[in-house]
Design an enzyme around this catalytic site. Structure first.
Site, PDB file in Angstrom:
ATOM      1  N   HIS A  14      -2.939   6.542   4.307  1.00 45.90           N
ATOM      2  CA  HIS A  14      -1.495   6.606   4.524  1.00 45.90           C
ATOM      3  C   HIS A  14      -0.968   7.948   4.019  1.00 45.90           C
ATOM      4  O   HIS A  14      -1.391   8.449   2.974  1.00 45.90           O
ATOM      5  CB  HIS A  14      -0.778   5.498   3.757  1.00 45.90           C
ATOM      6  CG  HIS A  14      -0.954   4.124   4.329  1.00 45.90           C
ATOM      7  ND1 HIS A  14      -1.661   3.860   5.482  1.00 45.90           N
ATOM      8  CD2 HIS A  14      -0.488   2.919   3.895  1.00 45.90           C
ATOM      9  CE1 HIS A  14      -1.628   2.556   5.725  1.00 45.90           C
ATOM     10  NE2 HIS A  14      -0.928   1.968   4.780  1.00 45.90           N
ATOM     11  N   CYS A  34       0.813  -1.223   0.000  1.00 43.60           N
ATOM     12  CA  CYS A  34       0.000   0.000   0.000  1.00 43.60           C
ATOM     13  C   CYS A  34       0.843   1.269   0.000  1.00 43.60           C
ATOM     14  O   CYS A  34       0.539   2.225  -0.718  1.00 43.60           O
ATOM     15  CB  CYS A  34      -0.959  -0.011   1.188  1.00 43.60           C
ATOM     16  SG  CYS A  34      -0.193  -0.436   2.772  1.00 43.60           S
TER      17      CYS A  34
END
EC number: 1.2.1.11
Length: 340
Positions: free
Chosen positions: A243, A130
């Site tokens: 994130h 990710c």
């Protein structure tokens, strides 16, 4: 004409998000099967307006199915992905198992879409980590213009990257802080995550880096350019979804910050929000649920000849996992399967 699609791990965070995104993007589906482990057998999940019941991954016959999205972790993937691939079903795998396999393409469609054409070596395509996925979306157009020499990245990764258990632990610990009689000891994370940051994601390696940091290095080199030097520090933060990354880039050639901003504005998958004023940037709270990778705080690095700093934020359950997997399937349809 559409595809016969399988989603393995359909009851997890990423599996459910895959189903949502397949429906949102109107992916051409003629038939769909949702799979889970036996402990989740029969659990109902949503796909658009439909409600589907999970079937047993252990006994499912993949023959006659076109694409299987795997969101089940490396152990189950190692057991079942080769079985699906042997049956002629192309696997798009979200685990880390195949990412460094030279016979398995690692793909971010905005970066290396042509790599899907190599899928038939094993009938498997790997979805990157990710934190890597959002970073390479930002790096690719800049690398094409000025050639990147070195990247220094610090990540601020949400607890959803550790699955439902990570999200539950942050929630329970946060509540416990306001309840003097309650105590929630760390289980999923190494230390308390509520009101804290933890500079440790995945296992430690012999050189002192963590495996998460190693993944960012190895995967970026595989997808973008093996000559780029990369150093990463990956940190878990008390954020539920999204994130963030502070990225410092050193180029072979000079790149002006204004040109870099213009290049990024015109690049696929990127949304630039970069105003030099209070609130003129994107945070994880604002990116959750969005498809884009957001770029803010673009500025020259005056400490080196050809340096740029930027701030990169993305929904890790989407671009970092489920969205990228669906985009791989879309690219596969255009370049390889050609029937959707």
């Amino acid at each position: 004409m559409g595809y016969r699609i399988v989603v393995a791990g359909a009851t997890g965070n990423v599996g459910r998000e895959m189903l949502n995104i397949l429906a949102e993007r109107h992916f051409p589906v003629d038939d769909i099967a949702v799979l889970a482990s036996r402990k989740s057998l029969g659990t109902e999940v949503s796909f658009g307006e439909k409600t589907l019941k999970t079937q047993d991954l252990d006994t499912f016959d993949f023959a006659g199915w076109d694409i299987a999205f795997f969101a089940v972790g490396s152990g189950a993937t190692e057991k079942h992905a080769p079985r699906a691939a042997k049956a002629g079903c192309i696997v798009i795998d979200n685990s880390s198992l195949y990412r460094t396999d030279p016979d398995v393409p690692l793909v971010v469609p905005e970066v290396n879409p042509e790599a899907v054409e190599q899928c038939h070596k094993k009938n498997i395509i790997a979805n990157p980590n990710c934190s890597t996925a959002q970073m390479v979306v930002a790096l690719k157009p800049l690398h094409d213009r000025a050639r990147i020499k070195r990247v220094v990245v610090s990540t601020y990764q949400s607890v959803s990257g550790a699955g439902k258990e990570g999200m539950d632990e942050l929630w329970d610990q946060t509540k416990a802080i306001y309840n003097p009689t309650a105590e929630v000891k760390p289980k999923k994370f190494q230390k308390q995550i509520a009101f804290n940051v933890i500079p440790h994601i995945d296992v430690f390696l012999d050189d002192g880096s963590t495996k998460e940091e190693w993944k960012m290095v190895a995967e970026t080199k595989k997808m973008l350019d093996p000559s780029i030097k990369i150093t990463a520090t990956c940190v878990r933060v008390p954020v539920f979804v999204g994130h963030s990354e502070a990225i410092n880039i050193e180029f072979e050639d000079f790149l002006d910050e204004d040109e870099a901003r213009d290049i990024l504005r015109e690049s696929p998958g990127i949304m630039v929000v970069d105003k030099r004023e209070d609130g003129g940037y994107i945070t994880p709270v604002e990116c959750a649920g969005d498809f884009a990778t957001f770029i803010s705080r673009i500025r020259q690095d005056p400490t080196i000849d050809n340096g740029i700093n930027l701030w990169c934020v993305s929904d890790n359950l989407r671009k970092g996992a489920a969205l990228n997997a669906v985009q791989i399937a879309e690219t596969l349809g255009k370049r390889v399967l050609k029937k959707g």
